[in-house]
Design a protein around this motif. Structure first.
Motif, PDB file in Angstrom:
ATOM      1  N   ARG A 105       0.696  -1.329  -0.012  1.00  0.00           N
ATOM      2  CA  ARG A 105      -0.121  -0.399  -0.075  1.00  0.00           C
ATOM      3  C   ARG A 105       0.909   0.987  -0.444  1.00  0.00           C
ATOM      4  NH1 ARG A 105      -5.953  -1.882   2.547  1.00  0.00           N
ATOM      5  NH2 ARG A 105      -5.860  -4.242   1.360  1.00  0.00           N
ATOM      6  N   ARG A 137       3.242  -1.395  -5.618  1.00  0.00           N
ATOM      7  CA  ARG A 137       2.173  -1.332  -6.110  1.00  0.00           C
ATOM      8  C   ARG A 137       1.949  -0.399  -6.738  1.00  0.00           C
ATOM      9  NH1 ARG A 137      -1.541  -3.710  -3.646  1.00  0.00           N
ATOM     10  NH2 ARG A 137      -2.835  -4.488  -5.610  1.00  0.00           N
ATOM     11  N   HIS A 139      -0.332   1.132  -5.827  1.00  0.00           N
ATOM     12  CA  HIS A 139      -1.826   1.234  -6.083  1.00  0.00           C
ATOM     13  C   HIS A 139      -3.028   2.101  -5.337  1.00  0.00           C
ATOM     14  CE1 HIS A 139      -5.581  -1.050  -7.473  1.00  0.00           C
ATOM     15  NE2 HIS A 139      -6.149  -0.951  -6.358  1.00  0.00           N
ATOM     16  N   GLN A 140      -4.071   2.671  -6.208  1.00  0.00           N
ATOM     17  CA  GLN A 140      -4.823   3.758  -5.573  1.00  0.00           C
ATOM     18  C   GLN A 140      -6.217   3.439  -4.350  1.00  0.00           C
ATOM     19  OE1 GLN A 140      -6.829   6.460  -7.776  1.00  0.00           O
ATOM     20  NE2 GLN A 140      -6.929   8.538  -5.831  1.00  0.00           N
ATOM     21  N   TYR A 141      -5.846   3.494  -3.211  1.00  0.00           N
ATOM     22  CA  TYR A 141      -6.631   3.093  -2.019  1.00  0.00           C
ATOM     23  C   TYR A 141      -7.418   4.566  -1.531  1.00  0.00           C
ATOM     24  CZ  TYR A 141      -5.180  -1.758  -1.798  1.00  0.00           C
ATOM     25  OH  TYR A 141      -4.013  -2.526  -2.305  1.00  0.00           O
ATOM     26  N   ASP A 184      -6.452  -7.010  -2.555  1.00  0.00           N
ATOM     27  CA  ASP A 184      -7.637  -6.420  -3.095  1.00  0.00           C
ATOM     28  C   ASP A 184      -8.568  -6.232  -1.204  1.00  0.00           C
ATOM     29  OD1 ASP A 184      -8.022  -5.592  -5.097  1.00  0.00           O
ATOM     30  OD2 ASP A 184      -8.698  -7.151  -6.457  1.00  0.00           O
TER      31      ASP A 184
ATOM     32  N   ALA B 102       0.494   6.953  -7.828  1.00  0.00           N
ATOM     33  CA  ALA B 102      -1.393   6.431  -7.880  1.00  0.00           C
ATOM     34  C   ALA B 102      -2.192   7.263  -8.854  1.00  0.00           C
ATOM     35  CB  ALA B 102      -1.868   6.915  -6.595  1.00  0.00           C
TER      36      ALA B 102
END
Ligand code: SF4
Ligand code: SF4
Ligand code: SF4
Lengths: 243, 181
Positions: A105, A137, A139-141, A184, B102
């Protein structure tokens, strides 16, 4: 608070941890005995007062005569057991686990409200993680600020489920749950509705206090301001169990 | 042997960062005087040299690899420096610059140069290096010999690392600094 009186038929066993001879009640786990005897073992999902998850695998130890590794939080002591807590191999695995958590994250400590008061950050320093070998990664959370007092930033969540367990087992509200699989996975409130719309949350703040990272925080805190207090947990847990 | 013959040569540069790590370097204050007797700063934003020398003992890089220019500088430092330090969180883990990862690069450029600009919004194409798709930590681009995390790393950590290297030891600054320090 006094400890609950053990059932009279619980026996005492003797075991060795890192060459040290110790005795313990047979219903204790390795991590409990280590914590009582100031033997350091890192952990994230384990928290005194909550049920055992055994999910983060940071507390892995070696048992003499066994090839596989054991989670100290979910392994009970036994007579004659010989535990080794700090081998080169364990250190390597712990570093890798911490690095994977950072790579998965988006942890930007310098602008995080928990900077300086974060268990993941402390773990990295304690395990000697000064960079991450694997690719990030990126990734956009999401961030959910809909609750009037608290906020959840999924970028900082390590999926330890402390919030899920404290809300269910101590507060009795069961607002939190887990949704999805693998990377996920994410913690959700009620049926994945915004926290602010929750009909079960009592706004007690227990989940915020037990969260090891900057994932659950108080509204209005800025970088480095979010300090957590978990001292209430063992006291409340004992009172609940005494009933 | 003269004093200068035993001095180690040091080059520093900053890529995508805020120069805070260089400021932390200056925060060593009076210890810089003693250090000046032991190191020769041959290339740095802090000195006036224009060219990176062929052979440098110690290279120190602040900032993440964010555009083509950063990429070339990182390669050049690795080629010309015997020992390379990744200094500060941007170099070590991407830190704030990597927060754009992101999002799609086009969306980032659009936001920075058009959406938030009132007068003459346009995307610059001349005299500025091309932004790379993904902001990377230094070690994702070139091999690094030593990591000193922190935003910024405290002056004490930088001083410790330099003193140990000068003394011929490999420092471990873990006690003095961490991510987000
Ligand atoms: S949660 Fe902890 S490790 Fe993650 S960014 Fe915040 S301070 Fe750093
Ligand atoms: S504030 Fe209390 S009731 Fe609400 S989600 Fe957190 S632990 Fe549960
Ligand atoms: S929100 Fe916090 S307590 Fe809940 S699972 Fe994520 S890191 Fe753990």
């Amino acid at each position: 608070m006094p400890l609950p009186t053990p059932a009279s038929n619980v026996r005492v066993v003797t075991l060795r941890i890192d060459g040290q001879d110790l005795s313990a009640r047979e219903d204790e786990t390795i991590i409990e005995v280590c914590r009582e005897n100031q033997i350091p073992i890192p952990s994230l999902c384990y928290l005194d007062g909550l049920s055992i998850l055994g999910g983060c695998r940071l507390c892995l130890v070696e048992l003499e005569g066994q090839n596989r590794l054991f989670a100290a939080c979910s392994t009970r002591v036994a007579e004659g057991m010989h535990v080794i807590t700090n081998t080169e191999r364990l250190q390597r695995y712990r570093r890798t686990i911490v690095e994977l958590l950072f790579a998965e994250r988006n942890h930007v400590c310098s602008v995080c409200v928990s900077n300086g008061h974060c268990e993941l950050q402390n773990l990295a320093q304690g395990c000697g993680v000064n960079h991450v070998h694997m690719p990030y990664r990126y990734h956009q959370y999401q961030v959910d600020s809909s609750h009037e007092m608290f906020r959840v930033d999924h970028n900082r969540c390590v999926l330890c489920t402390r919030c899920v367990r404290v809300c269910d087992e101590i507060e009795g509200a069961h607002t939190w749950d887990i949704m999805g699989r693998g990377s996920d996975c994410q913690v959700i409130t009620d049926m994945a509705r915004p926290w602010g719309d929750s009909t079960t949350c009592t706004s007690c703040g227990k989940c915020v206090q037990v969260c090891p990272t900057g994932a659950l925080v108080k509204q209005g805190t800025s970088a480095g301001e979010m300090v957590k207090d978990q001292s209430f947990l063992p006291i409340l847990a004992r009172r609940r169990h005494q009933r | 042997m003269s004093a200068s013959a035993t001095k180690i040569t040091v080059a520093t540069t900053w890529l995508d960062g805020c120069s805070g790590c260089h400021m932390s370097f200056l925060d060593m204050d009076e210890r810089l005087v003693a250090l000046a007797g032991q190191i020769d700063m041959v290339y740095s934003p802090l000195v006036d040299a224009k060219e990176l020398p062929e052979q440098v003992d110690l290279g120190i890089i602040e900032g993440s690899v964010s555009n083509d220019d950063d990429f070339e500088k990182a390669k050049a430092f690795r080629k010309h420096c015997k020992f390379l330090i990744s200094l500060g969180d941007c170099a070590v883990n991407g830190n704030v610059p990597a927060m754009r990862n992101a999002f799609k690069l086009d969306a980032v450029i659009e936001r920075a140069y058009r959406e938030n600009v009132d007068i003459n919004p346009q995307i610059p194409t001349e005299g500025v290096p091309r932004l790379r798709q993904t902001v990377l930590p230094l070690h994702a681009v070139v091999p690094v010999d030593l990591y000193v995390p922190g935003c910024p790393p405290p002056a004490d950590a930088i001083h410790f690392v330099l003193s140990e290297l000068i003394a011929g030891r490999t420092p471990d600054s873990n006690e003095l600094t961490r991510f987000g320090a």
